[in-house]
Each structure stands twice: as structure tokens, then as C-alpha cells.
Design a protein around this motif. Structure first.
Motif, short mmCIF file in Angstrom:
data_model
loop_
_atom_site.label_atom_id
_atom_site.label_comp_id
_atom_site.label_asym_id
_atom_site.label_seq_id
_atom_site.Cartn_x
_atom_site.Cartn_y
_atom_site.Cartn_z
N LEU A 88 13.30 2.98 48.60
CA LEU A 88 13.77 2.09 49.67
C LEU A 88 13.56 2.79 51.01
O LEU A 88 14.51 3.30 51.64
CB LEU A 88 15.25 1.74 49.47
CG LEU A 88 15.60 0.81 48.31
CD1 LEU A 88 17.11 0.65 48.19
CD2 LEU A 88 14.95 -0.55 48.50
N PRO A 89 12.32 2.84 51.50
CA PRO A 89 12.06 3.54 52.78
C PRO A 89 12.75 2.81 53.95
O PRO A 89 12.77 1.58 54.02
CB PRO A 89 10.54 3.48 52.90
CG PRO A 89 10.12 2.33 52.04
CD PRO A 89 11.10 2.27 50.93
N ASN A 90 13.31 3.62 54.80
CA ASN A 90 13.98 3.12 56.02
C ASN A 90 15.20 2.25 55.71
O ASN A 90 15.65 1.50 56.57
CB ASN A 90 13.00 2.33 56.90
CG ASN A 90 11.80 3.17 57.30
OD1 ASN A 90 11.94 4.36 57.58
ND2 ASN A 90 10.62 2.55 57.28
N VAL A 91 15.66 2.30 54.50
CA VAL A 91 16.84 1.52 54.11
C VAL A 91 17.77 2.46 53.36
O VAL A 91 17.32 3.27 52.53
CB VAL A 91 16.47 0.32 53.22
CG1 VAL A 91 17.73 -0.38 52.71
CG2 VAL A 91 15.61 -0.66 54.00
N SER A 92 19.04 2.35 53.62
CA SER A 92 20.02 3.19 52.91
C SER A 92 20.98 2.31 52.13
O SER A 92 21.28 1.18 52.52
CB SER A 92 20.79 4.06 53.92
OG SER A 92 21.54 3.24 54.80
N LEU A 93 21.45 2.86 51.04
CA LEU A 93 22.48 2.21 50.23
C LEU A 93 23.82 2.82 50.58
O LEU A 93 23.94 4.03 50.79
CB LEU A 93 22.21 2.38 48.74
CG LEU A 93 21.09 1.56 48.11
CD1 LEU A 93 21.01 1.85 46.61
CD2 LEU A 93 21.29 0.08 48.35
N LYS B 146 31.31 4.58 51.81
CA LYS B 146 30.18 5.18 52.52
C LYS B 146 29.31 4.05 53.03
O LYS B 146 28.88 3.20 52.26
CB LYS B 146 29.38 6.09 51.58
CG LYS B 146 28.18 6.75 52.25
CD LYS B 146 27.43 7.66 51.28
CE LYS B 146 26.22 8.29 51.96
NZ LYS B 146 25.46 9.17 51.03
N ARG B 147 29.06 4.04 54.34
CA ARG B 147 28.33 2.94 54.94
C ARG B 147 26.84 3.04 54.62
O ARG B 147 26.28 4.14 54.49
CB ARG B 147 28.53 2.92 56.45
CG ARG B 147 27.94 1.70 57.16
CD ARG B 147 28.20 1.78 58.66
NE ARG B 147 29.63 1.75 58.94
CZ ARG B 147 30.33 0.63 59.01
NH1 ARG B 147 29.75 -0.54 58.80
NH2 ARG B 147 31.62 0.68 59.29
N GLY B 148 26.18 1.87 54.51
CA GLY B 148 24.75 1.80 54.29
C GLY B 148 24.22 0.44 54.70
O GLY B 148 24.99 -0.48 55.01
N ASN B 149 22.89 0.31 54.74
CA ASN B 149 22.31 -0.99 55.08
C ASN B 149 22.67 -2.06 54.05
O ASN B 149 22.86 -3.22 54.40
CB ASN B 149 20.79 -0.87 55.19
CG ASN B 149 20.37 0.10 56.29
OD1 ASN B 149 19.80 1.13 56.01
ND2 ASN B 149 20.67 -0.22 57.54
N PHE B 150 22.71 -1.64 52.81
CA PHE B 150 23.14 -2.54 51.74
C PHE B 150 24.28 -1.85 51.01
O PHE B 150 24.19 -0.68 50.65
CB PHE B 150 21.99 -2.84 50.76
CG PHE B 150 20.86 -3.61 51.37
CD1 PHE B 150 20.98 -4.96 51.63
CD2 PHE B 150 19.66 -2.98 51.67
CE1 PHE B 150 19.94 -5.68 52.19
CE2 PHE B 150 18.61 -3.68 52.22
CZ PHE B 150 18.75 -5.03 52.50
#
Length: 865
Positions: free
Chosen positions: A100-105, A39-43
Motif C-alpha cells: 500500500l504505497p503512500n497509504v497507511s493503515l 493508532k491513526r492511519g489513512n484507513f
């Protein structure tokens, strides 16, 4: 580093060019496999997990996934919860706008097939961009891998860390208990979400000691981890007086050919386990170990119920319920087992997440299909016997899947939240914000920059627990002690019956609730014993059996005078001096305090005889005083007779000092009065004897000897002889006087109050001096016995001294052979007997004449005779 060099050679990358290149990579899809979840995410969080067991050949390449040629793999369905715990934690964080606002794992979970070597490939694939397998290059579309969770087991963690450490990627191990990694903490960057195995060793020992189990079976895998387990635990067992009844080594299998080669060794191990009389067996290993053990027990269950007579103690590495790889097998053999499990708490909404799980909704989940088909016994393909997809996880028996969060899943859940909270802390730090074109922007985060924050990380999870890592990079939580209760429908429940928390306050490190434990049915809910032999009852002590371990012993009664008030004592102990053992020799009883008192028969008779003889002596003295002018009284020096009678009277009365509870003054006067008074009495007898001899020698008027006959000589003899005894008594009182004492050793059941003589030598000096005077008197009287009878008292004095010497010669051995108050009685008897001998032998004949033959007591008759 050697592994890295080999890989660089294979990939034709010079070691000097080891740095990150940003290139436009050709897209190449990873090798096809269902065993991945992306699953794609920012981190991105990478994970290596194990759900599928494959029997692989010793040599295999990475050109294709081994599952494609393995036939029907074995699915450990319970381990699917590990995957779901990570997915649930990521979803929970992404749904929290404050963390983690505006950031996804995102996550990338790969299957390692329970193979430690496979983790090398897993690490390379996680480091590459999904779909771009180019090691050591960062593609334009990069993975943003920030941390990795895995693997399951110490060896798997080491293999994974060998490559991740090159890139300083934080690695969270959720199943690595091995204490050997502490030595590598400076080189391998691993954050351990479970405690060090050394704490578990201590917990196992405390559990065994709590139930007093000392005869223990040990079962471990025949590999390096098993060697480490035995190396660390056996010395602790010996220090705490626990003996291994047997050590079973279970061979692991890695291929189908291994299965046939280990059959004989498995059967031998099973026979060893079931043939031992040890009721408790400690089992150590990882998932394959419990599966192998389950296979061993299944082979014998049809014909042997011995497996139900064991209490299994499982190490935390083993998921005790991960054994149902075959639906025909049950886990009834493990009913009542005790297991050390990683501490866990119920996480809110996790069970709801599991209840709502459906295979058609799990996009990108390559783990769910084999799990679903294995767990529900159907197929997700469109053929006969297909799954509807509406099956519910809560309907599965516990051995296949647990709805409650297990310890490993809880560790994974905490690891994900630790990563998220660390990222949150880093983004909130001003050091990660820079001014770019008049605007504040966050700098690009690199994985190695998380380490300073992780070392000081602390947060509260949704289960209400505080999570933090200690200085060794360990999650500071202990172990739960759980009791497995099984049911005939193959379901089970885990009941927490205790805990082992090495970081708790003193006295609270280990706790167990015995009443909450359900024991195996064989023991009928009675706590089992696991001993080489039965306990030694109180009143007995251990005696080692030759040629046997120290846990095997015979029970022998305590020696006389000793007791044991506890079972299984190594040696009996003596009672306190004022106590004595009871007949069973299992407790001490207070001794009765005794002494020669006026109320007991011996004391009453002693006092009665003393007063009786004293009255007789007074009567004799009165008779002599009344008839003081008669010839027989005058002929024997009436003044000496009066003095001798008074001395004899005092001798009788001094025996009263020997009766009653000893006190300080009584002890001082007792022997002194006896010694001085008796010396005066014997001195009077000696003076009488000397006067008799001199009287017959002084026949010539005006002779020299005649001058000695008179009061001067008698007084001199009495005074000199008495003063010598007074001097001896004075020395005795000055140097080591008598004192009140308690004799606690002479009698087992009595404490005798007595007078300690102080100096025994002085006591015998006083007694010896009296004997010397008596011997001199006896000798002189014996020599003068044939002088004319009318004036001669020598015969009577001879008999009196003979009685006196006989009494006191027999006194010494009798006195030394008696104990306690009977010693006092012997001395009283000797005083009374010797004084009565003097009174009777010397004065009875005179009184007979005075009272019964007065016609003889005349001057004419005396002269005639």
C-alpha cells in the motif's frame, strides 16, 4: 433493525433521516479507560477483543466503563497476543512499500470484557470518529473505518454484526465457529477466519473412532451454545455407535452473586465427571468454560487424583492453556489433553517483535499495563514492588503467555492482510481511478465496496501459506490436533499430532500420529481405553445388556459353526463352505478334501471283499460248468444258473465303481449298473421260481401249462423285468442324472467328494423296483417251498430272497442316517451282502453236493429221492 430503532429513539433521530450527515461535530473525548489501543492511519481497522473478565450486575448503563467499579478484574493474559498480532500485522503492512504505497493503515482496538452485549457499544464507538461520539454522523475529521475484526465467540460476533451490517462494513470473525450463522449469511456480512463448527464435529467423531473410544463424557456450558453443540453432536454420536457416558452442564457466572449460587451445581458436575469410568471427556465452550472447568478440577486436586485419569478433548473455541488466572493453579490436570485448534503457522519476525516489546515504548496501548502487571506480578506505578519495564515475555510460563503464534492470533494476522490485499487490489483497479482537472485520481473508497474484492481475494502471507475465502465466506483452512504436554514448572508445549482439513483431497481429511502423542501420566504412556466394558475378544460376540445403552454389552462365545476374527463384533459370521472354525472360533481353517479312496481302510476292505466274493462266484460258475451234465445242475435249469452267477459276479464287481474319487462317468455308471445288474439277477431268481412252480403243475403230458415250461418263458421273464429297470434308468439319465458333487455341510472339518444322485425320487424308484421283484420272488418261492425236494429249489430261493429283502429294508434307514463317504460304504455293504446272500443261499447247497457228496449227484439217487 429493532436495536437500531431503539438507539435512534434514544438519540432522538428520526428513522426517515437515516443517512450520513457531514457536520462539524463537537469534540467529546470517549469515556476514560485504559482498555483501548488507537493508532491513526489513512484507513482504519476496528477490532473488538477480550482480555478482561468482569463480573457485572445484570443491569448496567454505558455512562461509565464497568472496570472503574469492578475492583480487581481478572486478566486473561494470553489474549493480549491477539492485540499484538493485529499491531504486528499493521506494522508489517505499513513497512511494505509494495503493498500500500503512500497509504497507511491504522487501528482502533476496544475491550469487550467477554460480554456479548457490550459489543453493541463497541460497534457504535468504532463507527464514530475517535473522540467524537455522535452516532450516524460523519464528522469533518472522520474515522475512515474500512473493516472490523471481532468478536471472540459466536454471540459476540452476532451482536457486533447487528450494527455493522447496517453500514455494510466488512466484519472478520476470528473466534466464531457456530454453524447457525450459515443460515444468516445472506443478511450478516461476516467473513469467518475459522472453519464452521460442523467440520469440528466430524473431526471429534473421527478422532474418537480412530482410537475406538465409544464411552465418552461430554461437558459443555449451560447456555444456548451448549444446547447447539449437544443438538448437533449427539445424533452423530449415535450414528457412529458412540455413547455419552454423561453430559455435564457447567453454569456460567456473570456476577459475584452468581458465583455462590452455582457452587452446588459445580460440585455435582465435578462428581459426575470424576465418578464416571469414561476415560475420555469432550469439553466444549469458550474461554469462561475452560476457566470454570479449571476451577472444578482445582477443587478436587488436593484430595483426588481422578482428574489425571481423564483424556480431555477440547473444542477449538477453548484456549486450553488460558486457565492460569491464579498463579497457584497449575495445568497438570490437562497433561496429555488433545485439542482441536485453529490452524496456525509461525510468522517470521513475530517472536522478535514480542521479545522487543516494552511497556514504555507502547504508546497508546491501553492493554499492556493490566497485562504486564498481571503477568509479572508487579506494578508499573512508582511504588514498592514496581515493574522495571525490562521484563521479558519469553520468561513467562506458557499458561500466561505463549511466544508461538496461536490459532486465534494467526486468524487475526490473516484478516489484517486480507484487508490490506483487498485495498491494494481495489486501488490497482482502473474502475477506481477518475480524471480530475487533467489528472488521474483515486476515488474515495467506501467500506461496502470491498465486498466484491473480498469474495475473490487470494494472497500468500509471509508464513508461506495461501489465504483465500471460499464461497461461504470462510477461511479455507482446517484444524490442527495438538497434544498438550505440561511440566512441573507450570510451562507446557503444544505438539501438533494431526490435522482435520475438510477441504483436503479424499483420504487426507483426517490424520493423526499416535506415536507422537503423550498420554496422561495415569496411563503410563499406554493408549487409554474408554469403553463401557472391555472389548470382546475374537471368538466372542456382543450381547446387549437390558436397560443399558448399546455401548454396554456382555461378551458371549460364538455359536457353533461361526467365528469372529475381529474384536467387538455384533454377531459372529459363518465360515465359507470349504472352511470350518478352529477351536477358539476366531478364524476359519480349510476343510480336508475326502472321499472313499482305495488307500484308506474302508476302501481297501470294500475292494478286498468285492474281489473275494467275485472269485468265489467265478469258482462256483467254474464248478457248474465242469459238472454241467450232472443231474443237480440240470435239474435247476443250468442256463438260468449260469446267467444268475454271471449277474451276481457283475454285482460284486460293480461295487468297484463306488470306490475312488467321483468323476462324471463314474457317477453316471454307478447307480445304473447296480440297478440293471441287480434287476437281471433278481429276474433270474424269479424265473427259477416260476419254472419250479410250473414244472410241478405241468404233470399232464401235452397239457397247456406244459407248453410254458422252457427257455421261452425264462427268457421272457428276464428280458421283460430287466427292460423295465432299463427304462427307469433311462428316464433317470434323461431328466436328472447323477453328477459329481462336494458335500461341505455333512462334516464340519471335511469336504466330501461324492456323486449327487440328481433325482432322489428316481433313485428310490430304481431301488423300489428291485424290492418289488424280490418280494414277488420271495412270495412265489415261499408258496412252493413244500414241493418235493429233489426237484425243488424253492426253499433256497426263499432264504435268499429273505436275506435280500432284509438287507435292503435295513439299507434305507441306515443310508439316510449316514453322511458323506459312509453313505457310499453302506451301499457297498448292502450290495455285497445281498449278492452274497443270493450266492450262498442258492448255490452253496448245490456246490456242497457237487464237491463233497458226488455219490448223491447221480440220476438214480435223484429219482429215488
Amino acid at each position: 433493525m429493532v436495536v437500531l430503532q431503539v438507539m435512534l429513539i434514544l438519540l432522538q433521530i428520526p428513522l426517515a433521516d437515516l443517512h450520513t450527515h457531514v457536520v462539524k461535530c463537537p469534540i467529546r473525548e470517549p469515556l476514560p479507560t485504559p482498555q483501548r489501543y488507537y493508532k491513526r492511519g489513512n484507513f482504519m481497522i476496528g477490532a473488538s477483543m477480550s482480555q478482561v473478565i468482569l463480573f457485572l450486575d445484570d443491569e448496567y448503563s454505558f455512562h461509565e466503563y464497568p472496570i472503574s467499579d469492578s475492583g480487581s478484574p481478572i486478566i486473561v493474559t494470553k489474549n493480549y497476543q491477539h492485540v499484538l498480532a493485529l499491531v504486528f500485522a499493521v506494522n508489517e503492512i505499513n513497512g511494505n512499500p509494495k503493498l500500500l504505497p503512500n497509504v497507511s493503515l491504522g487501528f482502533h482496538i476496544l475491550e469487550s470484557y467477554f460480554s456479548a452485549k457490550r459489543n453493541y457499544y463497541t460497534a457504535i464507538e468504532l463507527l464514530c470518529t475517535f473522540g467524537h461520539f455522535v452516532p450516524n454522523f460523519e464528522c469533518e475529521i472522520h474515522s475512515n473505518l474500512i473493516a472490523v475484526i471481532g468478536g471472540l465467540g459466536a454471540e459476540a460476533s452476532c451482536h457486533l454484526a447487528a450494527l455493522l451490517d447496517i453500514y455494510k462494513l466488512p466484519q472478520f470473525s476470528y473466534g466464531d465457529f457456530a454453524p447457525t450463522l450459515n443460515d444468516q449469511a445472506s443478511s450478516l456480512i461476516i467473513y469467518r477466519m475459522v472453519p464452521d463448527e460442523a467440520h469440528q464435529y466430524n473431526g471429534i467423531v473421527l478422532l474418537l473412532l480412530h482410537f475406538r473410544w465409544t464411552w465418552i463424557g461430554l461437558v459443555t456450558m449451560d447456555d444456548g451454545n451448549g444446547d447447539v453443540f449437544l443438538k448437533n453432536l449427539l445424533p452423530v454420536f449415535l450414528q457412529r455407535a458412540i455413547c455419552p457416558a454423561f453430559i455435564g452442564r457447567v453454569s456460567t457466572i456473570h456476577s459475584f452473586t452468581d458465583y455462590f449460587s452455582v457452587q452446588n451445581s459445580w460440585q455435582e458436575t465435578y462428581s459426575t465427571i470424576m465418578g464416571s469410568k469414561a476415560s475420555v471427556v469432550v469439553v466444549h465452550g469458550e474461554t469462561q468454560a475452560i476457566m470454570c472447568l479449571r476451577g472444578l478440577l482445582y477443587q478436587g486436586e488436593s484430595s483426588d487424583k481422578a482428574s489425571y485419569s481423564k483424556v480431555w478433548i477440547m473444542a477449538a473455541q477453548m484456549d486450553i492453556s488460558a486457565v492460569n488466572t491464579h498463579k497457584g493453579w497449575t495445568i497438570q490436570s490437562f497433561h496429555g489433553a488433545l485439542a482441536f485448534t485453529v490452524h496456525s503457522q509461525e510468522v517470521p519476525r513475530f517472536q522478535t517483535f514480542l521479545q522487543n516489546l516494552r511497556p514504555h515504548d507502547a504508546q497508546g496501548d491501553g492493554f499492556i499495563q493490566p497485562f504486564w502487571e498481571q503477568a509479572f506480578g508487579c506494578s508499573l506505578a512508582n511504588d514498592e514492588g514496581s515493574c522495571t519495564g525490562e521484563e521479558r515475555l519469553e520468561s513467562l510460563p506458557g499458561p500466561f503467555f505463549e511466544m508461538s503464534m496461536t490459532g486465534h492470533s494467526y486468524s487475526i494476522y490473516n484478516a489484517v492482510h486480507a484487508i490490506a490485499n483487498t485495498l491494494h487490489a481495489m486501488r490497482a483497479s482502473t474502475s477506481w481511478v477518475k480524471l480530475h482537472r487533467g489528472r488521474l485520481e483515486h476515488q474515495t473508497l467506501r467500506p461496502w465496496q470491498l465486498h466484491p474484492f473480498l469474495r475473490s481475494m487470494m494472497f500468500n502471507n509471509s508464513a508461506g501459506e495461501t489465504v483465500f475465502l471460499n464461497k461461504n465466506g470462510e477461511f479455507s483452512v482446517g484444524f490442527d490436533i495438538t497434544n498438550l504436554v505440561t511440566f512441573p514448572n507450570t510451562s507446557f508445549v503444544r505438539i501438533k499430532v494431526g490435522k482435520m482439513d475438510p477441504w483436503a483431497r479424499p483420504g487426507k481429511e483426517f490424520e493423526v500420529d499416535e506415536d507422537a502423542i503423550t498420554w496422561p501420566t495415569y496411563f503410563n504412556q499406554v493408549m487409554p481405553l474408554s469403553l463401557c466394558n472391555d472389548h470382546c475378544c475374537p471368538g466372542y460376540q456382543k450381547k446387549k445388556k437390558e436397560g443399558e445403552p448399546f455401548c454396554c454389552y456382555d461378551c458371549v462365545p460364538c455359536p457353533e459353526g461361526k467365528i469372529s476374527d475381529q474384536p467387538d463384533v455384533d454377531s459372529c459370521s459363518p465360515c465359507h463352505q470349504d472352511q470350518y472354525p478352529n477351536t477358539k472360533q476366531d478364524k476359519c481353517t480349510s476343510k480336508a478334501v475326502t472321499f472313499l479312496s482305495y488307500t484308506e481302510p474302508l476302501g481297501i476292505s470294500s475292494v478286498a471283499f468285492a474281489f473275494f466274493f467275485a472269485l468265489i462266484t467265478v469258482g462256483v460258475l467254474g464248478t457248474f460248468v465242469k459238472h454241467h451234465n450232472t443231474p443237480i445242475v440240470k435239474a435247476n435249469n443250468r442256463n438260468l444258473s449260469y446267467m444268475l452267477l454271471v449277474s451276481i459276479l457283475l454285482c460284486f464287481l460293480c461295487t468297484l465303481l463306488f470306490v475312488g474319487q467321483p468323476e462324471k462317468m463314474m457317477c453316471l455308471l454307478r447307480q445304473m449298473a447296480f440297478g440293471v445288474v441287480f434287476s437281471v439277477a433278481v429276474s433270474c431268481v424269479l424265473a427259477k421260481t416260476v419254472i419250479v412252480v410250473l414244472a410241478f403243475m405241468a404233470t399232464k403230458p401235452g397239457g397247456r401249462i406244459r407248453k410254458w415250461v422252457g427257455k421261452r418263458l425264462t427268457n421272457s421273464i428276464i428280458v421283460v423285468c430287466s427292460l423295465i429297470q432299463v427304462g427307469l434308468c433311462s428316464v433317470w439319465l434323461t431328466t436328472s442324472p447323477p453328477f459329481p458333487d462336494a458335500d461341505m455341510r455333512s462334516h464340519m472339518k471335511e469336504v466330501v467328494l461324492e456323486c449327487n444322485e440328481g433325482s432322489v425320487a428316481m433313485f428310490y424308484c430304481v431301488l423300489g423296483y428291485m424290492g418289488f421283484l424280490a418280494l414277488v420272488s420271495f412270495t412265489v418261492a415261499f408258496l412252493a417251498r413244500n414241493l418235493p425236494g429233489s426237484f425243488n429249489e424253492a426253499k433256497f430261493i426263499t432264504f435268499s430272497m429273505l436275506v435280500f429283502c432284509s438287507v435292503w429294508l435295513s439299507f434305507v434307514p441306515t443310508y439316510l442316517s449316514t453322511k458323506g463317504k459312509y453313505m457310499v460304504a453302506v451301499e457297498i455293504f448292502s450290495i455285497l451282502a445281498s449278492s452274497a446272500g443270493l450266492l450262498g443261499c442258492i448255490f452253496f447247497p448245490k456246490c456242497y453236493i457237487i464237491i463233497l457228496r458226488p455219490e448223491v449227484n447221480k440220476k438214480e439217487m435223484v429219482i429215488r429221492r
